[in-house]
Design a protein around this motif. Sequence first.
Motif, short mmCIF file in Angstrom:
data_model
loop_
_atom_site.label_atom_id
_atom_site.label_comp_id
_atom_site.label_asym_id
_atom_site.label_seq_id
_atom_site.Cartn_x
_atom_site.Cartn_y
_atom_site.Cartn_z
N LEU A 12 14.73 56.56 -53.67
CA LEU A 12 15.39 56.83 -54.96
C LEU A 12 16.08 55.59 -55.50
CD1 LEU A 12 16.95 60.37 -54.58
CD2 LEU A 12 15.53 59.59 -56.49
N ALA A 13 16.69 54.81 -54.62
CA ALA A 13 17.39 53.60 -55.06
C ALA A 13 16.40 52.53 -55.52
CB ALA A 13 18.26 53.05 -53.93
N ARG A 14 15.30 52.37 -54.81
CA ARG A 14 14.33 51.32 -55.13
C ARG A 14 13.38 51.70 -56.24
NH1 ARG A 14 12.99 50.29 -48.91
NH2 ARG A 14 14.88 49.16 -48.38
N ARG A 15 12.89 52.93 -56.21
CA ARG A 15 11.88 53.38 -57.18
C ARG A 15 12.20 54.80 -57.62
NH1 ARG A 15 6.29 50.81 -56.89
NH2 ARG A 15 6.23 52.36 -58.50
N PRO A 16 13.23 54.97 -58.46
CA PRO A 16 13.65 56.33 -58.81
C PRO A 16 12.56 57.15 -59.51
CG PRO A 16 14.80 54.70 -60.14
CD PRO A 16 14.05 53.95 -59.09
N GLY A 17 11.81 56.51 -60.38
CA GLY A 17 10.76 57.25 -61.10
C GLY A 17 9.69 57.78 -60.15
N ALA A 18 9.24 56.95 -59.22
CA ALA A 18 8.23 57.38 -58.25
C ALA A 18 8.77 58.48 -57.35
CB ALA A 18 7.77 56.18 -57.42
N ALA A 19 10.01 58.32 -56.90
CA ALA A 19 10.61 59.32 -56.02
C ALA A 19 10.74 60.66 -56.74
CB ALA A 19 11.98 58.85 -55.54
N GLN A 20 11.15 60.63 -58.00
CA GLN A 20 11.30 61.87 -58.74
C GLN A 20 9.95 62.53 -59.03
OE1 GLN A 20 13.82 60.50 -61.95
NE2 GLN A 20 15.65 61.07 -60.82
N ALA A 21 8.93 61.73 -59.30
CA ALA A 21 7.58 62.28 -59.51
C ALA A 21 7.07 62.92 -58.22
CB ALA A 21 6.63 61.19 -59.99
N LEU A 22 7.25 62.25 -57.09
CA LEU A 22 6.82 62.81 -55.80
C LEU A 22 7.56 64.10 -55.48
CD1 LEU A 22 6.53 59.56 -53.67
CD2 LEU A 22 4.66 61.07 -54.35
N THR A 23 8.87 64.10 -55.72
CA THR A 23 9.67 65.29 -55.45
C THR A 23 9.22 66.46 -56.32
OG1 THR A 23 11.58 63.93 -54.87
CG2 THR A 23 12.03 66.21 -55.48
N ALA A 24 9.07 66.21 -57.61
CA ALA A 24 8.66 67.28 -58.52
C ALA A 24 7.28 67.82 -58.16
CB ALA A 24 8.68 66.79 -59.97
N GLY A 25 6.34 66.92 -57.86
CA GLY A 25 5.00 67.36 -57.50
C GLY A 25 4.98 68.19 -56.23
N ALA A 26 5.69 67.72 -55.22
CA ALA A 26 5.73 68.45 -53.95
C ALA A 26 6.38 69.82 -54.11
CB ALA A 26 6.47 67.62 -52.90
N LEU A 27 7.46 69.88 -54.85
CA LEU A 27 8.16 71.16 -54.99
C LEU A 27 7.42 72.13 -55.90
CD1 LEU A 27 11.81 69.82 -55.01
CD2 LEU A 27 10.65 71.08 -53.20
N MET A 28 6.73 71.63 -56.91
CA MET A 28 5.91 72.52 -57.74
C MET A 28 4.73 73.05 -56.94
SD MET A 28 6.09 71.04 -61.59
CE MET A 28 5.29 72.49 -62.28
N GLY A 29 4.16 72.21 -56.09
CA GLY A 29 3.10 72.67 -55.20
C GLY A 29 3.62 73.74 -54.25
N ALA A 30 4.82 73.53 -53.73
CA ALA A 30 5.43 74.53 -52.83
C ALA A 30 5.63 75.86 -53.56
CB ALA A 30 6.76 74.01 -52.30
N GLY A 31 6.03 75.80 -54.81
CA GLY A 31 6.19 77.02 -55.60
C GLY A 31 4.88 77.79 -55.73
N ASP A 32 3.78 77.07 -55.94
CA ASP A 32 2.48 77.72 -56.06
C ASP A 32 2.04 78.31 -54.72
OD1 ASP A 32 0.00 78.32 -57.64
OD2 ASP A 32 -0.83 77.18 -55.95
N VAL A 33 2.26 77.59 -53.63
CA VAL A 33 1.90 78.11 -52.31
C VAL A 33 2.68 79.40 -52.04
CG1 VAL A 33 2.03 77.68 -49.81
CG2 VAL A 33 1.17 75.90 -51.35
N ILE A 34 3.97 79.40 -52.35
CA ILE A 34 4.78 80.60 -52.17
C ILE A 34 4.25 81.73 -53.04
CG2 ILE A 34 7.09 81.59 -52.54
CD1 ILE A 34 8.18 78.77 -51.76
N ALA A 35 3.89 81.43 -54.28
CA ALA A 35 3.35 82.47 -55.17
C ALA A 35 2.08 83.07 -54.58
CB ALA A 35 3.06 81.89 -56.55
#
Length: 145
Positions: A12-35
């Motif tokens: 997050l400190a070095r590459r905040p945009g990449a970290a936020q994209a990875l976080t959002a993608g992983a968590l949205m995928g998790a939401g679909d798996v749960i669904a």
Amino acid sequence: MAALWRGCGRLLARRPGAAQALTAGALMGAGDVIAQQLVEQRGLRGHHCPRTLKMMAIGFCFVGPVVGSWYRILDWLIPGNTKVVAVKKVILDQDYMDALMTNYCIWPPVQIANFYFVPLQHRLAVVQCVAIVWNCYLSWKANRM
């Protein structure tokens, strides 16, 4: 777990945009798996992987970059972290009427806490953690058969 948390902090400190994209993608995928697994009870053989990958791509390519940028813009427009500042940010954040009507019970309280207590670099992750349930609902609703 502590090492993972520290690694996320460094990313997050070095590459905040990449970290936020990875976080959002992983968590949205998790939401679909749960669904698919808990709500629709498809089972592993019935799991529709392209659907999960599509949700992850939306998080990687849209939600992470756009919402992360939006939070940076909000911090630039309304600096500070007082309760009044948090409420002002929530008012600006609730810009879409359908989202406001649909999410009124969840998002304003989450965002007040997010803007008041959570440092900027962690806000997207907090929202995405809460959004797992919302993403699960959206995925189920959009893919009802």
